[in-house]
Design a protein around this motif. Sequence first.
Motif, short mmCIF file in Angstrom:
data_model
loop_
_atom_site.label_atom_id
_atom_site.label_comp_id
_atom_site.label_asym_id
_atom_site.label_seq_id
_atom_site.Cartn_x
_atom_site.Cartn_y
_atom_site.Cartn_z
N SER A 280 8.54 11.26 0.49
CA SER A 280 7.17 11.08 1.01
C SER A 280 6.15 11.39 -0.07
O SER A 280 6.32 12.34 -0.85
CB SER A 280 6.94 11.99 2.22
OG SER A 280 7.73 11.61 3.32
N ARG B 241 5.46 4.00 2.18
CA ARG B 241 6.83 4.35 2.55
C ARG B 241 7.41 5.35 1.55
O ARG B 241 7.11 5.30 0.35
CB ARG B 241 7.69 3.09 2.57
CG ARG B 241 7.19 2.11 3.62
CD ARG B 241 8.11 0.92 3.77
NE ARG B 241 7.57 0.02 4.79
CZ ARG B 241 8.20 -1.06 5.22
NH1 ARG B 241 9.39 -1.35 4.74
NH2 ARG B 241 7.65 -1.82 6.14
N HIS C 230 12.75 5.77 -1.95
CA HIS C 230 14.13 5.97 -1.52
C HIS C 230 14.94 6.72 -2.58
O HIS C 230 14.52 6.88 -3.73
CB HIS C 230 14.79 4.64 -1.13
CG HIS C 230 14.79 3.61 -2.22
ND1 HIS C 230 15.51 3.73 -3.38
CD2 HIS C 230 14.14 2.42 -2.30
CE1 HIS C 230 15.34 2.67 -4.13
NE2 HIS C 230 14.50 1.86 -3.51
N ARG D 207 7.56 -3.54 0.66
CA ARG D 207 8.00 -4.08 1.95
C ARG D 207 9.19 -5.02 1.73
O ARG D 207 9.22 -5.76 0.75
CB ARG D 207 6.88 -4.86 2.66
CG ARG D 207 5.66 -4.04 3.01
CD ARG D 207 4.78 -4.78 4.02
NE ARG D 207 4.39 -6.11 3.55
CZ ARG D 207 3.33 -6.37 2.79
NH1 ARG D 207 2.55 -5.37 2.38
NH2 ARG D 207 3.04 -7.60 2.42
N ALA E 298 11.77 -2.43 -1.89
CA ALA E 298 12.33 -2.07 -0.59
C ALA E 298 13.79 -2.47 -0.47
O ALA E 298 14.58 -1.79 0.19
CB ALA E 298 11.52 -2.73 0.53
#
Length: 725
Positions: A30, A71, A74, A286, A308
């Motif tokens: 985050s 987002r 990752h 995205r 993404a």
Amino acid sequence: MRRIRLLVLNAALGVLDYRVPDGMAVEHGSVVVAPLGPRQVTGIVWEEERLPGESVPEAKLRPILSVLPVRPLHAQLRRLIEWTADYYCASMSSVARMVLASGGALKGGVTVTEYRLTGTQPDRMTPQRKQALEKLVDRQGTIRELAAIAGVSDGVLRGLVSQGVLEPEEVDADRPYPRAQPDHAEPVLSPQQAEVADELVRAVEAEDFAPILLDGVTGSGKTETYFEPVAAAIRAGRQVLVLLPEIALTENFLRRFEDRFGVVPVLWHSSLKSSERRRAWRAIARAPEEGGAQVVVGARSALFLPYANLGLIVVDEAHEISFKQDDGVRYNARDVAVMRGHFERIPVVLASATPALESLHMAETGTYRKLDLPSRFGGATLPTIRLLDLTEEPPERGRWLAPTLAHELFARMERGEQTLLFLNRRGYAPLTLCRNCGYRFQCKQCSAWLVEHRFSHRLACHHCGHEEPTPEACPECGEKDSLVPCGPGVERVADEVREIAPEARIAVATSDTLNTPARAAEFVAMAESGAIDVIVGTQLVTKGFHFPDLTLVGVVDADLGLEGGDLRAAERVYQQIAQVAGRAGRASKPGEVLIQTRHPEAPVIAALAEGDRDAFYAAELEARRHANAPPFGRWAAIIVSSEDEKEARLAAARIGDARPRLDDIMILGPAPAPLAQLRGRYRYRLLINAKRTAALQDAIRDWLGPLELPRGVRVGIDIDPYSFV
């Protein structure tokens, strides 16, 4: 999580601990805003066990303020940040800043105002307004975008807005890009291309890590071949990243991409406006099924974007040294691309006609898979190559082209064919001096001569960017008409062509003249339409361009790159000349390459003349094996600099005195850098040669970490250096 460890985007702050307020949800990756004294800082939530430092007691923790509307990064991207920082001896904060490269993208959704024609006519018609009305039919965009399309000023369009001819409309700044169509225009591939393309498609479909070296001669159709795995990734709903080494190649590539897939890809490079970067960043974050980016074409920094669902990476012209970043985080995009493929478990294609020795060695040892395209597409043949020994056939006094090259240039013009003259030296002359007193124009901030640029009437330093007008008189003795250019640059060669062939239509192609995609596109259009007879260019024209009528390439000074202390000089010269030679005879007309040299016996020149790449690479590999140079050994450089020469020298000596004594690492220096002053800072260098098995980065950190140096001293670490200035 109630307490978090934050990677703050400031290397001086390092890692900080915070508390998560009740009701606020965060996860690893985050992006959050946290207080730091009276300020607010941006950071990334990280796994606590993967960041150094002792934990702060619970009672001292301050709460974070907010979670930004993007987002979470990752885990694969976080591992890439860690690896890059560790391998290149950089701070994780510096690498993370490249990931969060668009501040506007972190602020969430916004709208922008675009305009379109209403059908109303203006009160008074002017030529500019008429042009705008004709070119903006069915077009919509911002004032700046529409002005570029119409070829008029912003003021013309604002006048049309005030009269109701253009109407505003609020649109989502994150609107999706047009969708690429994998079946839009499937090409007819040769049997060789089809076989290689099928192998690449299978690698994409396997959805696993696969580093692949695509080794194809110039003109073999590597781009059309790797477009097929790109199409396969699009069909599978995966994202694709294509890295290009030069922004000047972008327009040429975009046209080929649009012909194949029906739309242009998403772009990422330093010339984008902030609004364009914002839209691209958020689209990349995205997945394609959510309207996100499908294919991204970008410069090396595109490697660190938060894809993404990445499914394929292609590094085009993978041998290019411009993939190596020389300041900040000194990473090599070719190698980082392979590591990103490793973390993402996807294939990585390194495409080149002249692969780096390291890449070839990785293929020979089985680490990379090698796929070959050994012949040109469509029946075109490789050009013939001849050496022009300048000791036997010197140019006329005051000229730089040998008589044979000038004769062949005339012959091509008479047949309506094109010639490319290659000299990797920008400007008119690399040095200007006074014939009366001997004064030489040198940069005040660097230990480098100022290069004369006659097109723009300036003297420029190509290291720091300093410029000054070319004076009429010598600043030292005051003598007028005494300034003499020494040596040739591309502008001087172009002037010589004008003298011997006044009717020739000449284009000078360098990073000075093709410094935007639009200028590059204009140059390509003129060359393809036959509006140019002779191209005079630097390394910018050695790759990526396909001109069917270009049948002669002249290398003005093949020995230029062999000078100086570049430890990869022979390989670099071979790559540049082989690439520029590959521009000749790419269609039905046969090509010829004339190489001017004073050292025809040099191994690299002889290999070029004989067209024996494998023999040259084998000899170069053997020489590197004996020298423990890459790919058999490791290099690293330590650059010490200060605005005070004595301070830099003493700091470098102190670092040298503290060097570790290790059997598998040899440290040379310190010594003044070849470019002893750069941007006002005095520079010293140490060169490290280590065995492949040595713990090089750990040794450097253990060596430099405890040293306390004056605040004015900077110490840069360059792992796997490509620049030795």
